[in-house]
Scaffold this active site. Structure first.
Site, mmCIF file in Angstrom:
data_model
loop_
_atom_site.group_PDB
_atom_site.id
_atom_site.type_symbol
_atom_site.label_atom_id
_atom_site.label_comp_id
_atom_site.label_asym_id
_atom_site.label_seq_id
_atom_site.Cartn_x
_atom_site.Cartn_y
_atom_site.Cartn_z
ATOM 1 N N ASN A 210 0.838 -1.195 0.000
ATOM 2 C CA ASN A 210 0.000 0.000 0.000
ATOM 3 C C ASN A 210 0.874 1.245 0.000
ATOM 4 O O ASN A 210 2.104 1.154 -0.081
ATOM 5 C CB ASN A 210 -0.974 -0.016 1.185
ATOM 6 C CG ASN A 210 -0.246 -0.074 2.516
ATOM 7 O OD1 ASN A 210 0.569 0.767 2.835
ATOM 8 N ND2 ASN A 210 -0.550 -1.112 3.302
ATOM 9 N N PHE A 323 -4.881 3.447 14.543
ATOM 10 C CA PHE A 323 -5.138 4.431 13.493
ATOM 11 C C PHE A 323 -6.231 3.886 12.569
ATOM 12 O O PHE A 323 -6.308 2.675 12.342
ATOM 13 C CB PHE A 323 -3.877 4.703 12.670
ATOM 14 C CG PHE A 323 -2.971 5.741 13.261
ATOM 15 C CD1 PHE A 323 -2.848 6.994 12.670
ATOM 16 C CD2 PHE A 323 -2.249 5.484 14.413
ATOM 17 C CE1 PHE A 323 -2.013 7.961 13.210
ATOM 18 C CE2 PHE A 323 -1.408 6.427 14.964
ATOM 19 C CZ PHE A 323 -1.287 7.676 14.359
ATOM 20 N N LYS A 337 -13.784 0.001 14.799
ATOM 21 C CA LYS A 337 -12.436 -0.482 15.101
ATOM 22 C C LYS A 337 -12.061 -0.185 16.548
ATOM 23 O O LYS A 337 -11.463 -1.023 17.235
ATOM 24 C CB LYS A 337 -11.439 0.170 14.141
ATOM 25 C CG LYS A 337 -10.018 -0.356 14.248
ATOM 26 C CD LYS A 337 -9.137 0.264 13.174
ATOM 27 C CE LYS A 337 -7.720 -0.280 13.222
ATOM 28 N NZ LYS A 337 -6.861 0.302 12.173
ATOM 29 N N LYS A 341 -11.519 -3.525 19.019
ATOM 30 C CA LYS A 341 -10.145 -3.817 19.408
ATOM 31 C C LYS A 341 -9.796 -3.257 20.785
ATOM 32 O O LYS A 341 -8.642 -3.298 21.208
ATOM 33 C CB LYS A 341 -9.193 -3.294 18.336
ATOM 34 C CG LYS A 341 -9.487 -3.950 16.990
ATOM 35 C CD LYS A 341 -8.579 -3.517 15.879
ATOM 36 C CE LYS A 341 -8.995 -4.193 14.567
ATOM 37 N NZ LYS A 341 -8.116 -3.862 13.454
#
Length: 398
Positions: A210, A323, A337, A341
């Site tokens: 990426n 992030f 997220k 998490k």
């Protein structure tokens, strides 16, 4: 240079922005700093030595033969006995000469003789700043421990637009103060940071990856180091060189990154997951895939390991920050997220927004917290964003 009094040697080179150095000198004096000044011949064409002498109350050097301080070789004594050497503005020519060790005037001689910390604020045409020779010089100097205040984008004196403007006086003063009065609020705190992209092999010669450059992760590592933290970097592929004074664990694939994080997280109090690991892994071919005789290639991609989820059993009691680099449904995806998490907070940014994506020197972020609090920050340097994130970390480990 009295004991306890901070002092700066201001070196001014021949940019049209030389006039701004007078404002920098004034702000330094107003803040209680003793300022010594030296000008190149070209700088003196833009602004006179008398201006700086009037502002600082001290002699201004324009030659290596100037010896205003009795018994002292000023071009050697000053850069070795001040608290900081500040080159602002620094031209492409001065940066190149410093890199090559050329000392052919009072300013370049002082830079070469400096044993004090050095901070450089470049100013030049954007084509000169983007030139690979200049960028290589900057990379080299950073590796040698020289600090930089990156030039700002905008309208240039030559009439063009681009990055090359001298950073604002406020930004330069912030960098100066950071070096003169270091914040050690993370002293001794072990911080683990993942950074960069992973490369997942398709065959022995190809991979998928990426656009992550590593700039945000490196800004965090550098800022944490400067605040006294013990920093370990798990580093994937990056487009820039890492800061010095930091333990680096190089990795290539997400499997390697996960293993490295699992092994390094034990002593860490804080884990900042700033890397951009792969979401999917191809099943690699044993030999190079040939395009001849085929109408195309179909790759099978399997979900890659989730590093934050995988290390959860090892991260109990630690500060964990993630992030979310998104392109749509920004807050919705970031909050998912954050909760899934069990993060202390998440840093959200829209990677499609100007100045807020992979490879840029700036970022615009939103911090989201489990209690629903949201803090939105405008586009600013990644170093400033790093300081904002670390301010939150201090509150969590303090």
């Amino acid at each position: 240079m009295q004991s306890g009094e901070k002092s700066v040697l201001l070196l001014v080179s021949g940019s049209i922005a030389a006039y701004k150095a007078a404002d920098i000198a004034s702000k330094l004096v107003q803040s209680g700093v003793k300022v010594y000044t030296a000008l190149t011949d070209s700088a003196a064409q833009f602004i006179g030595a008398a201006t700086f002498t009037g502002i600082t109350g001290l002699p201004t050097l324009t030659s290596v033969f100037d010896e205003p301080f009795e018994g002292k070789m000023s071009h050697i004594h000053l850069p070795q006995n001040v608290d900081l050497v500040l080159a602002a503005p620094a031209t492409a020519n001065l940066i190149a000469r410093f890199t090559q060790g050329i000392a052919d005037d009072v300013v370049s001689t002082m830079l070469l003789a400096a044993t004090s910390p050095v901070l450089i604020a470049p100013a030049m045409n954007s084509a000169m700043w983007d030139q690979e020779a200049t960028q290589e010089s900057v990379r080299t100097l950073k590796q040698r421990g020289v600090h930089f205040v990156e030039p700002a984008p905008g309208h240039l004196a030559c009439g063009t637009e681009g990055q090359g403007r001298l950073a604002t006086t406020d930004d330069i003063m912030e960098a100066v103060n950071r070096l003169l009065y270091p914040r050690l609020d993370l002293a001794g705190v072990p911080i683990l940071i993942s950074v960069g992209a992973t490369r997942e092999p398709i065959d022995p010669v190809r991979f998928i990856s990426n656009r992550s450059s590593g700039k945000m992760g490196f800004a965090l590592a550098e800022a944490a180091r400067d605040r006294g933290a013990i920093v370990t970097l798990v580093k994937g592929h990056t487009e820039v060189d890492p800061p010095t004074g930091i333990e680096i664990i190089p990795v290539e694939t997400i499997a390697e990154m996960l293993k490295a994080v699992e092994q390094a997280i034990g002593p860490a109090q804080v884990f900042i997951s700033a890397a951009a690991p792969a979401d999917f892994e191809p099943i690699p071919a044993e030999q190079k895939i040939k395009k001849s005789g085929t109408d195309g290639v179909t790759l099978q991609l399997n979900p890659a390991p989730d590093i934050l989820k995988s290390i959860a059993p090892l991260a109990e009691g630690k500060v964990i920050i993630g992030f979310a680099a998104e392109t749509e449904n920004l807050e919705e995806y970031a909050l998912q997220k954050l909760k899934a998490k069990n993060l202390n907070f998440i840093v959200l940014n829209d990677v499609t927004a100007p100045g807020s994506g992979f490879g840029t020197d700036t970022n615009a972020v939103t911090l989201l917290f489990p209690d629903g609090e949201k803090r939105v920050y405008p586009t600013q340097s990644k170093r400033k964003v790093a300081e904002i994130i670390l301010d939150e970390v201090v509150g969590l480990v303090g």
